[in-house]
Design an enzyme around this catalytic site. Structure first.
Site, PDB file in Angstrom:
ATOM      1  N   HIS A  19      41.202  60.016  48.896  1.00 20.85           N
ATOM      2  CA  HIS A  19      42.426  59.582  48.228  1.00 20.85           C
ATOM      3  C   HIS A  19      42.771  60.580  47.129  1.00 20.85           C
ATOM      4  O   HIS A  19      41.948  60.853  46.270  1.00 20.85           O
ATOM      5  CB  HIS A  19      42.248  58.188  47.610  1.00 20.85           C
ATOM      6  CG  HIS A  19      42.425  57.077  48.598  1.00 20.85           C
ATOM      7  ND1 HIS A  19      42.804  55.812  48.227  1.00 20.85           N
ATOM      8  CD2 HIS A  19      42.286  57.039  49.951  1.00 20.85           C
ATOM      9  CE1 HIS A  19      42.903  55.052  49.303  1.00 20.85           C
ATOM     10  NE2 HIS A  19      42.581  55.775  50.372  1.00 20.85           N
TER      11      HIS A  19
ATOM     12  N   TYR B 270      46.574  49.408  41.208  1.00 21.46           N
ATOM     13  CA  TYR B 270      46.059  48.630  40.076  1.00 21.46           C
ATOM     14  C   TYR B 270      47.267  47.980  39.407  1.00 21.46           C
ATOM     15  O   TYR B 270      48.195  48.674  39.008  1.00 21.46           O
ATOM     16  CB  TYR B 270      45.354  49.536  39.075  1.00 21.46           C
ATOM     17  CG  TYR B 270      44.014  50.087  39.534  1.00 21.46           C
ATOM     18  CD1 TYR B 270      43.930  51.264  40.285  1.00 21.46           C
ATOM     19  CD2 TYR B 270      42.824  49.429  39.220  1.00 21.46           C
ATOM     20  CE1 TYR B 270      42.704  51.759  40.710  1.00 21.46           C
ATOM     21  CE2 TYR B 270      41.588  49.933  39.632  1.00 21.46           C
ATOM     22  CZ  TYR B 270      41.546  51.090  40.366  1.00 21.46           C
ATOM     23  OH  TYR B 270      40.333  51.591  40.785  1.00 21.46           O
TER      24      TYR B 270
ATOM     25  N   PRO C 115      34.361  46.479  36.981  1.00 23.22           N
ATOM     26  CA  PRO C 115      34.673  47.340  38.134  1.00 23.22           C
ATOM     27  C   PRO C 115      36.044  48.006  38.090  1.00 23.22           C
ATOM     28  O   PRO C 115      36.379  48.781  38.962  1.00 23.22           O
ATOM     29  CB  PRO C 115      34.549  46.394  39.328  1.00 23.22           C
ATOM     30  CG  PRO C 115      34.625  45.025  38.779  1.00 23.22           C
ATOM     31  CD  PRO C 115      34.168  45.081  37.378  1.00 23.22           C
TER      32      PRO C 115
ATOM     33  N   LYS D  94      33.268  52.531  38.436  1.00 23.25           N
ATOM     34  CA  LYS D  94      32.219  53.372  37.871  1.00 23.25           C
ATOM     35  C   LYS D  94      30.808  52.842  38.095  1.00 23.25           C
ATOM     36  O   LYS D  94      29.835  53.524  37.782  1.00 23.25           O
ATOM     37  CB  LYS D  94      32.438  53.531  36.355  1.00 23.25           C
ATOM     38  CG  LYS D  94      33.664  54.355  36.026  1.00 23.25           C
ATOM     39  CD  LYS D  94      33.498  55.811  36.449  1.00 23.25           C
ATOM     40  CE  LYS D  94      34.840  56.520  36.529  1.00 23.25           C
ATOM     41  NZ  LYS D  94      35.017  57.237  37.784  1.00 23.25           N
TER      42      LYS D  94
ATOM     43  N   TYR E 164      38.673  59.186  36.206  1.00 22.23           N
ATOM     44  CA  TYR E 164      38.593  58.373  37.428  1.00 22.23           C
ATOM     45  C   TYR E 164      37.857  59.110  38.556  1.00 22.23           C
ATOM     46  O   TYR E 164      37.007  58.529  39.235  1.00 22.23           O
ATOM     47  CB  TYR E 164      40.002  57.986  37.904  1.00 22.23           C
ATOM     48  CG  TYR E 164      40.003  56.890  38.958  1.00 22.23           C
ATOM     49  CD1 TYR E 164      39.878  57.199  40.313  1.00 22.23           C
ATOM     50  CD2 TYR E 164      40.109  55.554  38.598  1.00 22.23           C
ATOM     51  CE1 TYR E 164      39.861  56.207  41.272  1.00 22.23           C
ATOM     52  CE2 TYR E 164      40.094  54.546  39.571  1.00 22.23           C
ATOM     53  CZ  TYR E 164      39.970  54.888  40.903  1.00 22.23           C
ATOM     54  OH  TYR E 164      39.941  53.893  41.853  1.00 22.23           O
TER      55      TYR E 164
HETATM   56  P1  FAS Z   1      21.878  46.822  43.014  1.00 14.30           P
HETATM   57  O1  FAS Z   1      21.980  45.543  42.224  1.00 14.30           O
HETATM   58  O2  FAS Z   1      22.922  47.153  44.022  1.00 14.30           O
HETATM   59  O3  FAS Z   1      20.477  46.859  43.799  1.00 14.30           O
HETATM   60  C1  FAS Z   1      19.308  46.389  43.157  1.00 14.30           C
HETATM   61  C2  FAS Z   1      18.347  45.954  44.263  1.00 14.30           C
HETATM   62  O4  FAS Z   1      17.119  45.541  43.656  1.00 14.30           O
HETATM   63  C3  FAS Z   1      18.885  44.739  45.032  1.00 14.30           C
HETATM   64  O5  FAS Z   1      18.817  45.011  46.418  1.00 14.30           O
HETATM   65  C4  FAS Z   1      17.946  43.601  44.628  1.00 14.30           C
HETATM   66  O6  FAS Z   1      17.713  42.702  45.711  1.00 14.30           O
HETATM   67  C5  FAS Z   1      16.677  44.355  44.260  1.00 14.30           C
HETATM   68  N1  FAS Z   1      15.842  43.654  43.296  1.00 14.30           N
HETATM   69  C6  FAS Z   1      16.227  42.943  42.210  1.00 14.30           C
HETATM   70  N2  FAS Z   1      15.144  42.473  41.552  1.00 14.30           N
HETATM   71  C7  FAS Z   1      14.037  42.899  42.240  1.00 14.30           C
HETATM   72  C8  FAS Z   1      12.641  42.742  42.057  1.00 14.30           C
HETATM   73  N3  FAS Z   1      12.159  42.043  41.034  1.00 14.30           N
HETATM   74  N4  FAS Z   1      11.807  43.309  42.964  1.00 14.30           N
HETATM   75  C9  FAS Z   1      12.322  44.042  44.013  1.00 14.30           C
HETATM   76  N5  FAS Z   1      13.644  44.225  44.230  1.00 14.30           N
HETATM   77  C10 FAS Z   1      14.485  43.662  43.352  1.00 14.30           C
HETATM   78  N6  FAS Z   1      30.931  48.829  41.366  1.00 14.30           N
HETATM   79  C11 FAS Z   1      32.042  49.540  41.638  1.00 14.30           C
HETATM   80  O7  FAS Z   1      32.068  50.757  41.385  1.00 14.30           O
HETATM   81  N7  FAS Z   1      33.152  48.930  42.196  1.00 14.30           N
HETATM   82  C12 FAS Z   1      33.151  47.590  42.500  1.00 14.30           C
HETATM   83  O8  FAS Z   1      34.138  47.053  42.997  1.00 14.30           O
HETATM   84  C13 FAS Z   1      32.011  46.815  42.238  1.00 14.30           C
HETATM   85  N8  FAS Z   1      31.973  45.475  42.541  1.00 14.30           N
HETATM   86  C14 FAS Z   1      30.836  44.755  42.232  1.00 14.30           C
HETATM   87  C15 FAS Z   1      30.749  43.366  42.516  1.00 14.30           C
HETATM   88  C16 FAS Z   1      29.602  42.637  42.177  1.00 14.30           C
HETATM   89  C17 FAS Z   1      29.542  41.146  42.490  1.00 14.30           C
HETATM   90  C18 FAS Z   1      28.508  43.275  41.573  1.00 14.30           C
HETATM   91  C19 FAS Z   1      27.259  42.490  41.192  1.00 14.30           C
HETATM   92  C20 FAS Z   1      28.571  44.646  41.309  1.00 14.30           C
HETATM   93  C21 FAS Z   1      29.731  45.385  41.638  1.00 14.30           C
HETATM   94  N9  FAS Z   1      29.805  46.759  41.403  1.00 14.30           N
HETATM   95  C22 FAS Z   1      30.908  47.483  41.656  1.00 14.30           C
HETATM   96  C23 FAS Z   1      28.694  47.455  40.848  1.00 14.30           C
HETATM   97  C24 FAS Z   1      27.750  47.761  41.955  1.00 14.30           C
HETATM   98  O9  FAS Z   1      28.381  48.584  42.906  1.00 14.30           O
HETATM   99  C25 FAS Z   1      26.544  48.432  41.350  1.00 14.30           C
HETATM  100  O10 FAS Z   1      26.942  49.465  40.466  1.00 14.30           O
HETATM  101  C26 FAS Z   1      25.603  48.979  42.384  1.00 14.30           C
HETATM  102  O11 FAS Z   1      25.275  47.949  43.256  1.00 14.30           O
HETATM  103  C27 FAS Z   1      24.395  49.548  41.639  1.00 14.30           C
HETATM  104  O12 FAS Z   1      23.412  49.804  42.561  1.00 14.30           O
HETATM  105  P2  FAS Z   1      21.879  49.568  42.162  1.00 14.30           P
HETATM  106  O13 FAS Z   1      21.629  50.175  40.828  1.00 14.30           O
HETATM  107  O14 FAS Z   1      21.106  50.002  43.340  1.00 14.30           O
HETATM  108  O15 FAS Z   1      21.736  47.996  41.928  1.00 14.30           O
HETATM  109  C1  PHB Z   2      36.996  48.179  45.903  1.00 11.95           C
HETATM  110  O1  PHB Z   2      37.604  48.720  46.855  1.00 11.95           O
HETATM  111  O2  PHB Z   2      36.159  47.248  46.054  1.00 11.95           O
HETATM  112  C2  PHB Z   2      37.282  48.649  44.497  1.00 11.95           C
HETATM  113  C3  PHB Z   2      38.048  49.785  44.318  1.00 11.95           C
HETATM  114  C4  PHB Z   2      38.319  50.220  43.019  1.00 11.95           C
HETATM  115  C5  PHB Z   2      37.833  49.489  41.947  1.00 11.95           C
HETATM  116  C6  PHB Z   2      37.059  48.341  42.136  1.00 11.95           C
HETATM  117  C7  PHB Z   2      36.794  47.912  43.424  1.00 11.95           C
HETATM  118  O3  PHB Z   2      38.116  49.907  40.680  1.00 11.95           O
END
Ligand code: FAS
Ligand code: PHB
Length: 389
Positions: A72, A200, A292, A296, A384
């Site tokens: 994009h 957005y 989000p 980032k 961004y």
């Molecule tokens: P994660 O949380 O993805 O992974 C951590 C892993 O550790 C999980 O698989 C968990 O099961 C495991 N774990 C936890 N405790 C443990 C333990 N005690 N023992 C062993 N394993 C354990 N970011 C964006 O940029 N855009 C978005 O739109 C966006 N939407 C999101 C929506 C939600 C609901 C959430 C919660 C996050 C969102 N994020 C978004 C942020 C997300 O993308 C995170 O930045 C990303 O998952 C980070 O990855 P990890 O650091 O690997 O953590």
């Molecule tokens: C998404 O596609 O899930 C998304 C994209 C941009 C954002 C947050 C979420 O800032």
């Protein structure tokens, strides 16, 4: 059992770090609380910075992204019925890659299984021992038996609710938090995206975001109350609200349909300092969370992985601890800039419950300035697409 590195968490942070280390012959075992299917069932990020794209290429897992991902060159920003575009190419010369975190995680799991690197699923009671010594070890339960792994280093990639962050003593750890007074209700629908680029939207009724995963898989969000429950929102109610928050002529193009996923995510800004304690290194959501809005979360986890991988590689290949000693400061420097951008963009685009009419006029004035000023657009575009590692 012994491993050079124990990685706690099989999300994108842990998997990417594990894959990069494996390619350099550094052994790392991943301990994951859930199953692979459960991890892949989470719908999260959708936008990859070029830094993460480069890391996935370095890890040898970028082939499918290059075919199925969508570069994009800009994004749209709307307020009321006004809409304008911020051109990433014009201001930075780089695009972002739209490719779901779920697919990134799938590609990393496939690569890990193909190379036979060890991952233990369904682990419980993970405890990090003697992290502040030269001989740390990790214990955990699996299939009813306790296991122990002696190691050189522990990478805490276990997300916001993991055990790693809390292993750093309260007397050492400092936490910074801002909780936002709203959440995001997101849906995934097998419908064509309303626009080929993200929109957005700031509206009197609240924030909305139009995103996508592919030509027939759309991702939409509306700002919602923290009191809302997913079951409070029928699909029809969601679509009606989304249409009221985006420009009328865009809403007229919107193709609605059933949701294949619907969830509410709370928004917070959160940082832990330091991101290292002895032989324990925190990575990704284990150390920091962003709203989000600025896309980032995943991307800042990626820069942590870049710094930690570089430090561990330097330690093992050159017997030089400079990189791991600098890890926390280097990672935090970029983390805080991502926190600022995510906070700024969230503050600009959302309706706050206690917001006055004057506050809203300030948002509109800043949006008008962003719309009309190339330097302001350049500053947004530079943040961004991703600040340099
Ligand atoms: P994660 O949380 O993805 O992974 C951590 C892993 O550790 C999980 O698989 C968990 O099961 C495991 N774990 C936890 N405790 C443990 C333990 N005690 N023992 C062993 N394993 C354990 N970011 C964006 O940029 N855009 C978005 O739109 C966006 N939407 C999101 C929506 C939600 C609901 C959430 C919660 C996050 C969102 N994020 C978004 C942020 C997300 O993308 C995170 O930045 C990303 O998952 C980070 O990855 P990890 O650091 O690997 O953590
Ligand atoms: C998404 O596609 O899930 C998304 C994209 C941009 C954002 C947050 C979420 O800032």
């Amino acid at each position: 059992m012994r491993s050079q590195v124990v990685i706690i968490g099989g999300g994108p942070s842990g998997l990417l770090l594990g894959q990069l280390l494996h390619l350099r012959g550094i052994d790392a075992i991943i301990l994951e609380r859930k199953t692979r299917e459960y991890v892949l069932g989470r719908i999260r990020a959708g936008v990859l910075e070029q830094g993460l794209v480069g890391l996935l290429e370095e890890a040898g897992v970028a082939d499918r992204m290059k075919v199925e991902g969508f570069p994009h060159d800009g994004t749209l920003i709307s307020y009321g019925d006004e809409i304008f575009r911020v051109d990433f190419q014009e201001h930075t010369g780089t695009p972002v890659m739209v490719y779901g975190q779920t697919e990134v995680t799938r590609d990393l799991y496939d690569a890990r299984e193909a190379c036979g690197a060890p991952t233990v699923f369904n682990v419980e009671n993970v405890v990090i021992h003697d992290a502040d010594s030269a001989a740390p070890f990790v214990t955990y339960d699996v299939d009813g038996a306790q296991k122990r792994i002696d190691c050189d280093f522990v990478a805490g990639c276990d997300g916001f609710h993991g055990v790693s962050r809390k292993t750093i003593p309260d007397t050492v750890r400092k936490e910074f938090e801002k909780v936002y007074p709203f959440g995001w209700l997101g849906i995934l629908s097998e419908t064509p995206p309303v626009n080929h680029e993200l929109i957005y939207a700031n509206s009197e009724r609240g924030f909305a975001l139009c995103s996508m995963r592919n030509a027939n898989l759309s991702r939409y969000y509306v700002q919602c109350s923290l009191d809302d429950k997913v079951e409070d929102w029928s699909n029809e109610a969601f679509w009606d609200e989304l249409k009221r928050r985006i420009p009328a002529d865009t809403a007229a193009q919107l193709v609605t349909g059933p949701s294949i996923e619907k969830s509410i995510a709370p928004l917070r800004s959160f940082v832990t300092e330091p991101m290292r304690w002895g032989r324990l290194f925190l990575c990704g959501d284990a150390a920091h969370i962003v709203p989000p809005t600025g896309a980032k979360g995943l991307n800042t986890a990626a820069s942590d992985v870049h710094y930690l991988y570089g430090g561990l590689r330097q330690f093992y290949e050159e017997n030089d601890s400079t990189g791991i000693d600098a890890y926390s400061a280097r990672a935090l420097s970029r983390v805080w800039k991502a926190e600022r951008f995510s906070w700024w963009f969230s503050s600009l685009m959302h309706r706050y419950p206690d917001q006055t009419e004057f506050d809203h006029r300030m948002q509109v004035a800043e949006l008008e300035f962003l719309r009309s000023n190339k330097a302001a657009q350049a500053a947004m575009a530079i943040n961004y697409v991703g600040l340099p590692y």
